[in-house]
Design an enzyme around this catalytic site. Structure first.
Site, PDB file in Angstrom:
ATOM      1  CB  CYS A   1      41.966  38.179  18.153  1.00 43.60           C
ATOM      2  SG  CYS A   1      42.549  39.393  19.222  1.00 43.60           S
TER       3      CYS A   1
ATOM      4  CB  CYS B   1      31.173  51.301  20.319  1.00 38.85           C
ATOM      5  SG  CYS B   1      29.819  51.474  22.025  1.00 38.85           S
TER       6      CYS B   1
ATOM      7  CE1 TYR C   1      23.488  57.404  27.436  1.00 36.82           C
ATOM      8  CE2 TYR C   1      23.243  59.492  25.412  1.00 36.82           C
ATOM      9  CZ  TYR C   1      22.628  57.775  26.548  1.00 36.82           C
ATOM     10  OH  TYR C   1      21.316  57.352  26.057  1.00 36.82           O
TER      11      TYR C   1
ATOM     12  CB  CYS D   1      48.332  36.635  18.399  1.00 45.32           C
ATOM     13  SG  CYS D   1      47.781  35.837  20.096  1.00 45.32           S
TER      14      CYS D   1
ATOM     15  CB  CYS E   1      43.141  33.900  23.721  1.00 51.04           C
ATOM     16  SG  CYS E   1      42.094  36.280  23.380  1.00 51.04           S
TER      17      CYS E   1
END
Length: 375
Positions: A101, A327, A232, A90, A98
């Site tokens: 990433c 996560c 959750y 990219c 950006c």
């Protein structure tokens, strides 16, 4: 990348003259949690983005003052490149561009190795566990691209759209994001259709729901007649398949903080006990008064993790096994240490590359009462 993605960093107290804009030549050390790499000078640690271990780079400082113990910076020039370095696919990925990433400059297999190293380091440092971790590829992306089935852009006054820079409100105009999937999310898993509210939580990688369901059920091995707490629970992704496994003689309770998602979990999984509210509060209250014992527990908390109040309510119910979907490896490691205080040990752990090109990684940990060996 998660339910708490986009959270703004807290402003830090100014401790001296700003170092922003200074340039240093440094040797890059190991990967650190958060998508950066550790470099050391005589005075302090510098957390460097867009680098790789073993490289010699010029770093431009992006955050820090002379009084700080550490600085942040971007590798703006690579003097000696790692063999794992590749050209980012990219054109918006790189220093000052950006911030979505972290690892586009890294070979895809090496990205997974870096994520595995972070998980291992967090488990070792915070939970005293020394285990090998392998981050598994998940079907559904195209060489690490095209997997974000939900994508948010910043809409600019001139009609363009953009993405924010790393740790900044500043916006970089972009034509498109290469992580964005051609199609929106599919809410069907193993032939079962789920109802999800507009904007409601659902895994963004196309292969994530199936991979996580298979990992959780494979770890817990639920049996007919068992009782299961799904904490959750969202719209009931895990509850749906757990209810099938425990059958008519078993029972499943789904606890979810978002009331709309909790209502949908009852539609998606007829016959469950659905409770809406803060998980710690619900577990300590009267809604689950008949659930003083549970055979199995699933934990799928947001990035901050379950924390002590929830963990202690879980172990008080004496489950034979707990599946923890995480996560954030630091939060996972912290909570595993709390479980260990109460006689629950890590029996197995799988890690999944559900967020290619970023530093994020998803783990499924199985906890059982002390005495079980690591599989």
């Amino acid at each position: 990348m998660s339910r708490q993605a986009g959270r703004r960093p807290r402003p830090r107290k100014v401790r001296g003259e700003s170092a922003v804009g200074r340039r240093l030549e440094v040797e890059i050390g190991p990967v650190a949690h958060g998508g950066h790499f550790v470099a050391r000078t005589e005075e302090r640690v510098v957390f460097v983005r867009h680098a790789l271990p073993g490289e010699r780079v010029v770093v431009e400082i992006t955050d820090g003052t002379d009084g700080d113990k550490f600085w942040r910076g971007d590798a703006i020039e690579v003097l000696s490149a790692s063999p794992d370095r590749v050209e980012p696919p990219c054109r918006y990925a790189g220093p000052g561009l950006c911030g979505g990433c972290d690892f586009q400059h890294v070979d895809l297999a090496a990205q997974r190795g870096l994520k595995a190293a972070v998980v291992q380091e967090q488990l070792r440092r915070m939970a005293g566990l020394d285990i090998e971790v392998v981050v598994e590829q998940v079907p559904g992306d195209d060489q690490g691209l095209g997997w974000r089935t939900r994508q948010r852009y910043v809409h600019l006054p001139d009609g363009q759209r953009g993405m924010r820079k790393h740790r900044s409100h500043d916006v970089v105009p972009v034509d498109t994001c290469l992580l964005e999937a051609a199609d929106g999310p599919s809410y069907e898993v193993h032939g079962q259709r789920f109802e999800v509210a507009d904007g409601g939580f659902w895994q963004v990688h196309p292969g994530a729901p199936t991979a996580l369901v298979d990992a959780v059920l494979g770890a817990l091995a639920p049996q007919p007649g068992e009782s299961v707490l799904d904490l959750y629970a969202g719209v009931g992704l895990f509850s749906r398949f757990l209810a099938d496994a425990v059958g008519v003689d078993g029972r499943v309770a789904a606890v979810e903080g978002d009331r709309a998602a909790s209502v949908l979990s009852e539609r998606n999984v007829p016959g469950i006990t659905a409770c809406a509210g803060d998980v710690a509060t619900v577990l300590a209250g009267e809604l689950l008064v008949s659930w003083s014992h549970a055979d199995l527990v699933v934990l799928d908390p947001p990035r901050a993790g379950a924390k002590r109040a929830v963990v202690e309510q879980v172990v008080a119910r004496g489950p034979r096994a707990v599946a923890y979907v995480a996560c954030d490896p630091a939060a996972l490691a912290r909570d595993l240490a709390i479980f260990a205080e109460h006689g629950y040990a890590l029996s197995s752990l799988r890690a999944f590359d559900l967020f290619p090109m970023t530093h994020h990684v998803e783990c499924v940990a199985l906890l059982e009462r002390t005495g079980s060996d690591l599989r």
